[in-house]
Design a protein around this motif. Structure first.
Motif, PDB file in Angstrom:
ATOM      1  N   MET A  84     118.601 116.390  90.067  1.00 24.34           N
ATOM      2  CA  MET A  84     118.368 115.098  89.420  1.00 24.34           C
ATOM      3  C   MET A  84     117.413 115.286  88.251  1.00 24.34           C
ATOM      4  O   MET A  84     116.632 116.227  88.236  1.00 24.34           O
ATOM      5  CB  MET A  84     117.813 114.057  90.391  1.00 24.34           C
ATOM      6  N   ILE A  85     117.526 114.384  87.264  1.00 21.03           N
ATOM      7  CA  ILE A  85     116.595 114.347  86.136  1.00 21.03           C
ATOM      8  C   ILE A  85     116.272 112.881  85.851  1.00 21.03           C
ATOM      9  O   ILE A  85     117.165 112.030  85.863  1.00 21.03           O
ATOM     10  CB  ILE A  85     117.189 114.977  84.852  1.00 21.03           C
ATOM     11  N   ALA A  86     115.005 112.617  85.582  1.00 21.12           N
ATOM     12  CA  ALA A  86     114.575 111.275  85.187  1.00 21.12           C
ATOM     13  C   ALA A  86     113.635 111.408  83.991  1.00 21.12           C
ATOM     14  O   ALA A  86     112.797 112.311  83.952  1.00 21.12           O
ATOM     15  CB  ALA A  86     113.862 110.581  86.343  1.00 21.12           C
ATOM     16  N   ALA A  87     113.791 110.526  83.025  1.00 19.01           N
ATOM     17  CA  ALA A  87     112.942 110.515  81.831  1.00 19.01           C
ATOM     18  C   ALA A  87     111.880 109.439  81.987  1.00 19.01           C
ATOM     19  O   ALA A  87     112.155 108.364  82.524  1.00 19.01           O
ATOM     20  CB  ALA A  87     113.776 110.241  80.586  1.00 19.01           C
ATOM     21  N   ASP A  88     110.674 109.716  81.479  1.00 18.47           N
ATOM     22  CA  ASP A  88     109.602 108.718  81.559  1.00 18.47           C
ATOM     23  C   ASP A  88     109.593 107.790  80.352  1.00 18.47           C
ATOM     24  O   ASP A  88     108.632 107.063  80.140  1.00 18.47           O
ATOM     25  CB  ASP A  88     108.234 109.385  81.759  1.00 18.47           C
ATOM     26  N   GLY A  89     110.655 107.811  79.572  1.00 16.75           N
ATOM     27  CA  GLY A  89     110.768 106.935  78.412  1.00 16.75           C
ATOM     28  C   GLY A  89     112.067 107.201  77.679  1.00 16.75           C
ATOM     29  O   GLY A  89     112.991 107.810  78.217  1.00 16.75           O
ATOM     30  N   GLN A  90     112.125 106.741  76.429  1.00 15.59           N
ATOM     31  CA  GLN A  90     113.292 106.958  75.589  1.00 15.59           C
ATOM     32  C   GLN A  90     113.427 108.443  75.259  1.00 15.59           C
ATOM     33  O   GLN A  90     112.453 109.194  75.337  1.00 15.59           O
ATOM     34  CB  GLN A  90     113.161 106.157  74.296  1.00 15.59           C
ATOM     35  N   THR A  91     114.606 108.859  74.858  1.00 15.97           N
ATOM     36  CA  THR A  91     114.826 110.238  74.442  1.00 15.97           C
ATOM     37  C   THR A  91     114.208 110.419  73.065  1.00 15.97           C
ATOM     38  O   THR A  91     114.796 110.068  72.052  1.00 15.97           O
ATOM     39  CB  THR A  91     116.336 110.565  74.437  1.00 15.97           C
ATOM     40  N   ALA A  92     112.982 110.945  73.065  1.00 14.02           N
ATOM     41  CA  ALA A  92     112.212 111.120  71.831  1.00 14.02           C
ATOM     42  C   ALA A  92     111.157 112.191  72.072  1.00 14.02           C
ATOM     43  O   ALA A  92     110.863 112.542  73.216  1.00 14.02           O
ATOM     44  CB  ALA A  92     111.539 109.803  71.443  1.00 14.02           C
ATOM     45  N   GLU A  93     110.595 112.700  70.989  1.00 12.70           N
ATOM     46  CA  GLU A  93     109.538 113.699  71.110  1.00 12.70           C
ATOM     47  C   GLU A  93     108.404 113.167  71.975  1.00 12.70           C
ATOM     48  O   GLU A  93     107.993 112.023  71.836  1.00 12.70           O
ATOM     49  CB  GLU A  93     109.017 114.092  69.729  1.00 12.70           C
ATOM     50  N   GLY A  94     107.945 114.019  72.881  1.00 13.21           N
ATOM     51  CA  GLY A  94     106.856 113.657  73.773  1.00 13.21           C
ATOM     52  C   GLY A  94     107.289 113.115  75.113  1.00 13.21           C
ATOM     53  O   GLY A  94     106.487 113.050  76.048  1.00 13.21           O
ATOM     54  N   THR A  95     108.549 112.725  75.243  1.00  9.50           N
ATOM     55  CA  THR A  95     109.030 112.205  76.518  1.00  9.50           C
ATOM     56  C   THR A  95     109.069 113.323  77.548  1.00  9.50           C
ATOM     57  O   THR A  95     109.517 114.431  77.267  1.00  9.50           O
ATOM     58  CB  THR A  95     110.429 111.570  76.359  1.00  9.50           C
ATOM     59  N   ARG A  96     108.607 113.018  78.727  1.00  4.86           N
ATOM     60  CA  ARG A  96     108.607 113.979  79.822  1.00  4.86           C
ATOM     61  C   ARG A  96     109.826 113.739  80.703  1.00  4.86           C
ATOM     62  O   ARG A  96     110.136 112.596  81.054  1.00  4.86           O
ATOM     63  CB  ARG A  96     107.326 113.825  80.635  1.00  4.86           C
ATOM     64  N   LEU A  97     110.504 114.820  81.034  1.00  2.00           N
ATOM     65  CA  LEU A  97     111.635 114.781  81.953  1.00  2.00           C
ATOM     66  C   LEU A  97     111.187 115.426  83.263  1.00  2.00           C
ATOM     67  O   LEU A  97     110.665 116.544  83.255  1.00  2.00           O
ATOM     68  CB  LEU A  97     112.827 115.549  81.397  1.00  2.00           C
ATOM     69  N   THR A  98     111.365 114.723  84.357  1.00  3.74           N
ATOM     70  CA  THR A  98     111.072 115.273  85.672  1.00  3.74           C
ATOM     71  C   THR A  98     112.401 115.594  86.325  1.00  3.74           C
ATOM     72  O   THR A  98     113.341 114.790  86.275  1.00  3.74           O
ATOM     73  CB  THR A  98     110.296 114.244  86.524  1.00  3.74           C
ATOM     74  N   PHE A  99     112.487 116.781  86.904  1.00  2.00           N
ATOM     75  CA  PHE A  99     113.750 117.156  87.535  1.00  2.00           C
ATOM     76  C   PHE A  99     113.506 117.937  88.809  1.00  2.00           C
ATOM     77  O   PHE A  99     112.433 118.491  89.028  1.00  2.00           O
ATOM     78  CB  PHE A  99     114.647 117.940  86.568  1.00  2.00           C
ATOM     79  N   ARG A 100     114.509 117.925  89.669  1.00  2.79           N
ATOM     80  CA  ARG A 100     114.470 118.697  90.906  1.00  2.79           C
ATOM     81  C   ARG A 100     115.456 119.840  90.737  1.00  2.79           C
ATOM     82  O   ARG A 100     116.634 119.626  90.474  1.00  2.79           O
ATOM     83  CB  ARG A 100     114.847 117.839  92.099  1.00  2.79           C
ATOM     84  N   ALA A 101     114.929 121.055  90.883  1.00  5.72           N
ATOM     85  CA  ALA A 101     115.749 122.259  90.742  1.00  5.72           C
ATOM     86  C   ALA A 101     115.433 123.212  91.887  1.00  5.72           C
ATOM     87  O   ALA A 101     114.264 123.536  92.117  1.00  5.72           O
ATOM     88  CB  ALA A 101     115.475 122.938  89.400  1.00  5.72           C
ATOM     89  N   ARG A 102     116.465 123.608  92.565  1.00  6.56           N
ATOM     90  CA  ARG A 102     116.323 124.552  93.665  1.00  6.56           C
ATOM     91  C   ARG A 102     115.247 124.112  94.658  1.00  6.56           C
ATOM     92  O   ARG A 102     114.418 124.895  95.097  1.00  6.56           O
ATOM     93  CB  ARG A 102     116.057 125.946  93.128  1.00  6.56           C
ATOM     94  N   GLY A 103     115.254 122.803  94.951  1.00  2.00           N
ATOM     95  CA  GLY A 103     114.351 122.247  95.943  1.00  2.00           C
ATOM     96  C   GLY A 103     112.926 121.983  95.497  1.00  2.00           C
ATOM     97  O   GLY A 103     112.099 121.575  96.303  1.00  2.00           O
ATOM     98  N   LYS A 104     112.619 122.194  94.222  1.00  5.20           N
ATOM     99  CA  LYS A 104     111.256 121.979  93.730  1.00  5.20           C
ATOM    100  C   LYS A 104     111.260 120.977  92.581  1.00  5.20           C
ATOM    101  O   LYS A 104     112.168 120.973  91.761  1.00  5.20           O
ATOM    102  CB  LYS A 104     110.646 123.291  93.245  1.00  5.20           C
ATOM    103  N   ASP A 105     110.221 120.156  92.532  1.00  8.49           N
ATOM    104  CA  ASP A 105     110.049 119.235  91.410  1.00  8.49           C
ATOM    105  C   ASP A 105     109.438 119.994  90.244  1.00  8.49           C
ATOM    106  O   ASP A 105     108.472 120.751  90.419  1.00  8.49           O
ATOM    107  CB  ASP A 105     109.157 118.059  91.808  1.00  8.49           C
ATOM    108  N   ARG A 106     110.010 119.811  89.067  1.00  7.00           N
ATOM    109  CA  ARG A 106     109.571 120.501  87.854  1.00  7.00           C
ATOM    110  C   ARG A 106     109.579 119.481  86.719  1.00  7.00           C
ATOM    111  O   ARG A 106     110.023 118.346  86.887  1.00  7.00           O
ATOM    112  CB  ARG A 106     110.500 121.664  87.541  1.00  7.00           C
ATOM    113  N   SER A 107     109.138 119.930  85.540  1.00  8.09           N
ATOM    114  CA  SER A 107     109.177 119.017  84.402  1.00  8.09           C
ATOM    115  C   SER A 107     109.430 119.774  83.109  1.00  8.09           C
ATOM    116  O   SER A 107     109.198 120.979  83.017  1.00  8.09           O
ATOM    117  CB  SER A 107     107.864 118.232  84.288  1.00  8.09           C
ATOM    118  N   SER A 108     109.944 119.038  82.145  1.00  7.38           N
ATOM    119  CA  SER A 108     110.143 119.500  80.777  1.00  7.38           C
ATOM    120  C   SER A 108     109.616 118.414  79.862  1.00  7.38           C
ATOM    121  O   SER A 108     109.512 117.252  80.265  1.00  7.38           O
ATOM    122  CB  SER A 108     111.628 119.699  80.451  1.00  7.38           C
ATOM    123  N   THR A 109     109.336 118.802  78.642  1.00  6.69           N
ATOM    124  CA  THR A 109     108.928 117.839  77.625  1.00  6.69           C
ATOM    125  C   THR A 109     109.856 117.994  76.434  1.00  6.69           C
ATOM    126  O   THR A 109     110.202 119.111  76.049  1.00  6.69           O
ATOM    127  CB  THR A 109     107.468 118.102  77.181  1.00  6.69           C
TER     128      THR A 109
END
Length: 141
Positions: free
Chosen positions: A37-62
């Motif tokens: 799963m992936i969820a964004a903490d706002g609109q798709t724009a610079e600075g938005t953080r994406l939280t995702f679950r990968a291989r059983g662990k919560d991770r994030s991208s910006t």
């Protein structure tokens, strides 16, 4: 940064439709291997953080760069490795799009530098198929 891989795919849909699918975060797990799963903490724009679950662990991208409708760079930092995934969408022939994905990585520490060749292989094996899966997702819709 060192390039882990670069791939290109021609997708039989117009660029705006491909872009919309690319940044449809709730459905990105359909074409991103290993992502539940992936969820964004706002609109798709610079600075938005994406939280995702990968291989059983919560991770994030910006989102560190975004030109709406054309390109986006997602940056993840895990341990001593920073990975930038750059996606670009361009009109190709009539009604089709050329999409590229380039993954660049930077590691810190001696261990990561020694492990880089294996890490590069693992990243490519896991993620180089993203654009093929994106195409298949659009074709199945």
């Amino acid at each position: 940064m060192a390039q882990a891989f670069s791939v290109e795919e021609i997708i039989g849909h117009p660029a705006p439709q491909v872009w919309a699918a690319l940044v449809d975060w709730p459905n990105a797990h359909r074409w991103m291997p290993g992502i539940d799963m992936i969820a964004a903490d706002g609109q798709t724009a610079e600075g938005t953080r994406l939280t995702f679950r990968a291989r059983g662990k919560d991770r994030s991208s910006t989102i560190v760069r975004c030109v709406a409708g054309q390109s986006i760079v997602l940056r993840s930092v895990q341990g001593g490795v920073r990975a930038d995934y750059a996606y670009e969408v361009h009109p190709h022939d009539e009604g089709t799009s050329r999409v590229t994905l380039t993954a660049d990585c930077q590691s810190t520490g001696v261990l990561w530098r020694v492990m880089w060749p294996l890490l590069r292989i693992a990243i490519r094996a896991s993620d180089a198929k993203q654009l093929r899966l994106l195409r298949a997702t659009l074709e199945d819709a």
